[in-house]
Scaffold this motif. Structure first.
Motif, mmCIF file in Angstrom:
data_model
loop_
_atom_site.group_PDB
_atom_site.id
_atom_site.type_symbol
_atom_site.label_atom_id
_atom_site.label_comp_id
_atom_site.label_asym_id
_atom_site.label_seq_id
_atom_site.Cartn_x
_atom_site.Cartn_y
_atom_site.Cartn_z
ATOM 1 N N ALA A 1 -28.992 -47.148 83.059
ATOM 2 C CA ALA A 1 -29.881 -45.996 83.232
ATOM 3 C C ALA A 1 -31.342 -46.427 83.205
ATOM 4 O O ALA A 1 -32.158 -45.930 83.996
ATOM 5 C CB ALA A 1 -29.622 -44.959 82.139
ATOM 6 N N PHE A 2 -31.687 -47.341 82.314
ATOM 7 C CA PHE A 2 -33.072 -47.825 82.263
ATOM 8 C C PHE A 2 -33.406 -48.685 83.474
ATOM 9 O O PHE A 2 -34.517 -48.598 84.011
ATOM 10 C CB PHE A 2 -33.325 -48.620 80.968
ATOM 11 C CG PHE A 2 -33.683 -47.760 79.804
ATOM 12 C CD1 PHE A 2 -34.844 -47.007 79.780
ATOM 13 C CD2 PHE A 2 -32.828 -47.686 78.708
ATOM 14 C CE1 PHE A 2 -35.158 -46.203 78.698
ATOM 15 C CE2 PHE A 2 -33.130 -46.893 77.619
ATOM 16 C CZ PHE A 2 -34.308 -46.149 77.617
ATOM 17 N N ALA A 3 -32.461 -49.504 83.923
ATOM 18 C CA ALA A 3 -32.709 -50.390 85.061
ATOM 19 C C ALA A 3 -32.887 -49.605 86.360
ATOM 20 O O ALA A 3 -33.705 -49.975 87.204
ATOM 21 C CB ALA A 3 -31.575 -51.400 85.201
ATOM 22 N N ASP A 4 -32.124 -48.526 86.529
ATOM 23 C CA ASP A 4 -32.180 -47.725 87.753
ATOM 24 C C ASP A 4 -32.731 -46.333 87.479
ATOM 25 O O ASP A 4 -32.315 -45.350 88.101
ATOM 26 C CB ASP A 4 -30.781 -47.606 88.372
ATOM 27 C CG ASP A 4 -30.194 -48.948 88.755
ATOM 28 O OD1 ASP A 4 -30.976 -49.866 89.048
ATOM 29 O OD2 ASP A 4 -28.953 -49.070 88.754
ATOM 30 N N ALA A 5 -33.673 -46.219 86.572
ATOM 31 C CA ALA A 5 -34.186 -44.916 86.141
ATOM 32 C C ALA A 5 -34.779 -44.121 87.304
ATOM 33 O O ALA A 5 -34.545 -42.918 87.428
ATOM 34 C CB ALA A 5 -35.226 -45.094 85.039
ATOM 35 N N GLU A 6 -35.540 -44.784 88.129
ATOM 36 C CA GLU A 6 -36.177 -44.092 89.261
ATOM 37 C C GLU A 6 -35.110 -43.517 90.193
ATOM 38 O O GLU A 6 -35.203 -42.361 90.621
ATOM 39 C CB GLU A 6 -37.077 -45.066 90.026
ATOM 40 C CG GLU A 6 -37.864 -44.429 91.152
ATOM 41 C CD GLU A 6 -38.997 -43.536 90.661
ATOM 42 O OE1 GLU A 6 -39.148 -42.429 91.222
ATOM 43 O OE2 GLU A 6 -39.705 -43.921 89.725
ATOM 44 N N ILE B 1 -31.809 -42.928 89.445
ATOM 45 C CA ILE B 1 -30.891 -41.997 88.781
ATOM 46 C C ILE B 1 -31.584 -40.692 88.403
ATOM 47 O O ILE B 1 -31.051 -39.598 88.629
ATOM 48 C CB ILE B 1 -30.268 -42.648 87.522
ATOM 49 C CG1 ILE B 1 -29.380 -43.824 87.937
ATOM 50 C CG2 ILE B 1 -29.463 -41.642 86.718
ATOM 51 C CD1 ILE B 1 -28.911 -44.688 86.776
ATOM 52 N N PHE B 2 -32.786 -40.805 87.821
ATOM 53 C CA PHE B 2 -33.466 -39.631 87.257
ATOM 54 C C PHE B 2 -34.651 -39.160 88.094
ATOM 55 O O PHE B 2 -35.180 -38.076 87.856
ATOM 56 C CB PHE B 2 -33.963 -39.934 85.835
ATOM 57 C CG PHE B 2 -32.876 -40.398 84.903
ATOM 58 C CD1 PHE B 2 -31.931 -39.517 84.413
ATOM 59 C CD2 PHE B 2 -32.806 -41.726 84.521
ATOM 60 C CE1 PHE B 2 -30.941 -39.948 83.565
ATOM 61 C CE2 PHE B 2 -31.816 -42.169 83.663
ATOM 62 C CZ PHE B 2 -30.866 -41.288 83.188
ATOM 63 N N GLY B 3 -35.100 -39.998 89.033
ATOM 64 C CA GLY B 3 -36.295 -39.643 89.806
ATOM 65 C C GLY B 3 -37.559 -39.824 88.985
ATOM 66 O O GLY B 3 -38.611 -39.283 89.308
ATOM 67 N N THR C 1 -36.158 -39.588 79.620
ATOM 68 C CA THR C 1 -36.153 -39.162 78.220
ATOM 69 C C THR C 1 -34.819 -39.538 77.574
ATOM 70 O O THR C 1 -33.820 -39.775 78.259
ATOM 71 C CB THR C 1 -36.354 -37.643 78.109
ATOM 72 O OG1 THR C 1 -35.241 -37.003 78.744
ATOM 73 C CG2 THR C 1 -37.654 -37.202 78.755
ATOM 74 N N ALA C 2 -34.799 -39.572 76.257
ATOM 75 C CA ALA C 2 -33.574 -39.893 75.518
ATOM 76 C C ALA C 2 -32.447 -38.900 75.825
ATOM 77 O O ALA C 2 -31.304 -39.312 76.043
ATOM 78 C CB ALA C 2 -33.860 -39.960 74.030
ATOM 79 N N PRO C 3 -32.749 -37.574 75.872
ATOM 80 C CA PRO C 3 -31.675 -36.635 76.218
ATOM 81 C C PRO C 3 -31.122 -36.847 77.631
ATOM 82 O O PRO C 3 -29.923 -36.682 77.863
ATOM 83 C CB PRO C 3 -32.324 -35.257 76.093
ATOM 84 C CG PRO C 3 -33.459 -35.455 75.150
ATOM 85 C CD PRO C 3 -33.943 -36.847 75.406
ATOM 86 N N ALA C 4 -31.986 -37.255 78.561
ATOM 87 C CA ALA C 4 -31.528 -37.508 79.930
ATOM 88 C C ALA C 4 -30.603 -38.720 79.964
ATOM 89 O O ALA C 4 -29.550 -38.697 80.626
ATOM 90 C CB ALA C 4 -32.713 -37.725 80.855
#
Length: 141
Positions: free
Chosen positions: A57-62, A64-66, A71-74
């Motif tokens: 999730a951190f590596a592909d944050a852009e 996955i999350f845009g 955030t931690a909840p995301a």
């Protein structure tokens, strides 16, 4: 493991039942230990899957999350709804169930069956299983 069969005591062979009791208890104790080991492995697998998914999730944050800084909840929502995490949780629930059943079987074999054997031996010593002392007339009964 056939708990239903192993719990049965043959009253006509109490000596054999006593001989088999210790090995039967050991067999169920080992089975319980194996189930507990599998449960611990399932717990560790959940942690491993969660760590991998958080890292992903951190590596592909852009992508996955845009957002490059999720955030931690995301992130929690991402890994908790991921099919790998869901499967790891299902495996853990199954391992927990198997461990609980194995523990019950072990305790029943080790304690309840042993106690039943002790009581049956006492009854045998008191000739509880002896035939009737007065002949019965089956036709009258």
């Amino acid at each position: 493991m056939n708990y239903e069969q192993d719990i049965i005591i043959d009253e006509s062979a109490l000596d054999i039942e006593w001989i088999d009791q210790a090995s039967l208890a050991l067999k169920y104790g080992r089975h319980w230990a194996v189930c507990r080991q599998e449960l611990q492995q399932a717990e560790e697998n959940i942690k491993l899957v969660r760590a991998e998914l958080v890292k992903e999730a951190f590596a592909d944050a852009e992508e996955i999350f845009g957002n490059p800084k999720p955030t931690a909840p995301a992130i929690e929502s991402y890994y908790r709804t991921h099919h790998k995490h869901i499967q790891a949780k299902k495996d853990w629930v199954e391992a927990q169930f198997e461990s609980n059943v194995a523990e019950i079987a072990y305790k029943e074999i080790s304690y309840a069956r042993k106690s039943a054997l002790e009581n049956l031996v006492k009854l045998h010593g008191q000739q509880y299983f002896a035939g009737p002392s007065v002949p019965r007339n089956i036709e009258e009964e």
